[in-house]
Design a protein around this motif. Structure first.
Motif, short mmCIF file in Angstrom:
data_model
loop_
_atom_site.label_atom_id
_atom_site.label_comp_id
_atom_site.label_asym_id
_atom_site.label_seq_id
_atom_site.Cartn_x
_atom_site.Cartn_y
_atom_site.Cartn_z
N ASN A 36 0.82 -1.20 0.00
CA ASN A 36 0.00 0.00 0.00
C ASN A 36 0.86 1.25 0.00
N ALA A 37 0.38 2.27 -0.69
CA ALA A 37 1.11 3.53 -0.79
C ALA A 37 0.14 4.70 -0.74
N ILE A 38 0.69 5.89 -0.48
CA ILE A 38 -0.07 7.14 -0.53
C ILE A 38 0.70 8.13 -1.39
N ARG A 39 0.00 9.15 -1.88
CA ARG A 39 0.68 10.24 -2.60
C ARG A 39 0.96 11.35 -1.61
N GLN A 40 2.18 11.81 -1.60
CA GLN A 40 2.58 12.88 -0.69
C GLN A 40 3.48 13.83 -1.46
N ALA A 41 3.05 15.06 -1.63
CA ALA A 41 3.81 16.06 -2.39
C ALA A 41 4.17 15.53 -3.78
N ASP A 42 3.18 14.96 -4.46
CA ASP A 42 3.34 14.42 -5.82
C ASP A 42 4.33 13.27 -5.92
N VAL A 43 4.60 12.61 -4.80
CA VAL A 43 5.47 11.43 -4.79
C VAL A 43 4.73 10.29 -4.12
N GLU A 44 4.77 9.11 -4.73
CA GLU A 44 4.14 7.95 -4.11
C GLU A 44 5.08 7.40 -3.04
N ARG A 45 4.53 7.25 -1.82
CA ARG A 45 5.32 6.74 -0.69
C ARG A 45 4.63 5.51 -0.12
N ARG A 46 5.41 4.48 0.14
CA ARG A 46 4.89 3.25 0.77
C ARG A 46 4.47 3.56 2.20
N LEU A 47 3.42 2.89 2.67
CA LEU A 47 2.95 3.11 4.04
C LEU A 47 3.96 2.62 5.07
N ALA A 48 4.73 1.60 4.72
CA ALA A 48 5.76 1.11 5.63
C ALA A 48 6.91 0.52 4.81
N THR A 49 8.12 0.73 5.31
CA THR A 49 9.30 0.11 4.71
C THR A 49 10.23 -0.34 5.84
N ALA A 50 11.13 -1.23 5.52
CA ALA A 50 12.16 -1.67 6.47
C ALA A 50 13.49 -1.65 5.75
N ILE A 51 14.54 -1.21 6.46
CA ILE A 51 15.88 -1.19 5.87
C ILE A 51 16.90 -1.71 6.88
N TYR A 52 18.04 -2.14 6.36
CA TYR A 52 19.25 -2.30 7.15
C TYR A 52 20.04 -1.02 6.94
N TYR A 53 20.67 -0.50 8.01
CA TYR A 53 21.46 0.72 7.91
C TYR A 53 22.72 0.51 8.74
N LEU A 54 23.86 0.84 8.16
CA LEU A 54 25.15 0.59 8.82
C LEU A 54 26.01 1.84 8.77
N LEU A 55 26.50 2.26 9.95
CA LEU A 55 27.54 3.27 10.04
C LEU A 55 28.84 2.56 10.35
N THR A 56 29.95 3.03 9.79
CA THR A 56 31.25 2.38 9.98
C THR A 56 32.27 3.40 10.47
N ASP A 57 33.45 2.91 10.85
CA ASP A 57 34.49 3.80 11.34
C ASP A 57 34.93 4.82 10.29
N ASP A 58 34.86 4.49 9.01
CA ASP A 58 35.23 5.45 7.97
C ASP A 58 34.01 6.16 7.37
N ASN A 59 32.82 5.86 7.85
CA ASN A 59 31.58 6.52 7.44
C ASN A 59 30.67 6.56 8.67
N PRO A 60 31.10 7.28 9.75
CA PRO A 60 30.46 7.14 11.05
C PRO A 60 29.28 8.04 11.35
N VAL A 61 28.90 8.92 10.43
CA VAL A 61 27.89 9.91 10.75
C VAL A 61 26.69 9.78 9.83
N GLY A 62 25.50 9.72 10.43
CA GLY A 62 24.27 9.85 9.68
C GLY A 62 23.89 11.33 9.75
N PHE A 63 23.71 11.99 8.62
CA PHE A 63 23.49 13.43 8.60
C PHE A 63 22.11 13.81 9.11
N MET A 64 22.04 14.99 9.73
CA MET A 64 20.78 15.51 10.24
C MET A 64 19.79 15.63 9.07
#
Length: 112
Positions: A36-64
């Motif tokens: 299922n998806a919705i339209r938000q600001a002319d973009v279709e967005r899924r109602l829910a998603t899941a991801i794996y996300y990894l920060l490493t010693d040479d890429n340690p920051v997730g940006f604000m």
């Protein structure tokens, strides 16, 4: 850096098929999304998603960044991560996502 036996960052990136995140730093891959998806600001967005996300010693920051929906973050392995949360009124709060619950870390964090 996480290194549990043969499990180092390169092995994790390869095994989980992670790619560099284009906007937030770190590495990620989408593991699931709702049909299922919705339209938000002319973009279709899924109602829910899941991801794996990894920060490493040479890429340690997730940006604000600003979330467009609530996100549940779960800590699976590695070092703790410090989150700086700012609400719509500019109030700032810090939380630690990690597995050492006796030291105040949270293994799961909901970010609005």
């Amino acid at each position: 850096m996480v290194n549990i036996g043969a499990m180092n960052k390169e092995a994790i990136i390869r095994q989980l098929q992670l790619q560099p995140h284009p906007n937030e730093g770190g590495f990620f891959t989408r593991t699931d999304q709702s049909a299922n998806a919705i339209r938000q600001a002319d973009v279709e967005r899924r109602l829910a998603t899941a991801i794996y996300y990894l920060l490493t010693d040479d890429n340690p920051v997730g940006f604000m960044h600003r979330n467009r929906s609530d996100i549940v973050h779960c800590h699976h392995l590695g070092g703790a991560i410090r989150y700086i949360l700012v609400d719509e009124h500019g109030n700032r709060e810090e939380r630690i996502l990690g597995s050492n619950i006796l030291q105040g870390e949270q293994p799961q964090l909901v970010v609005k």
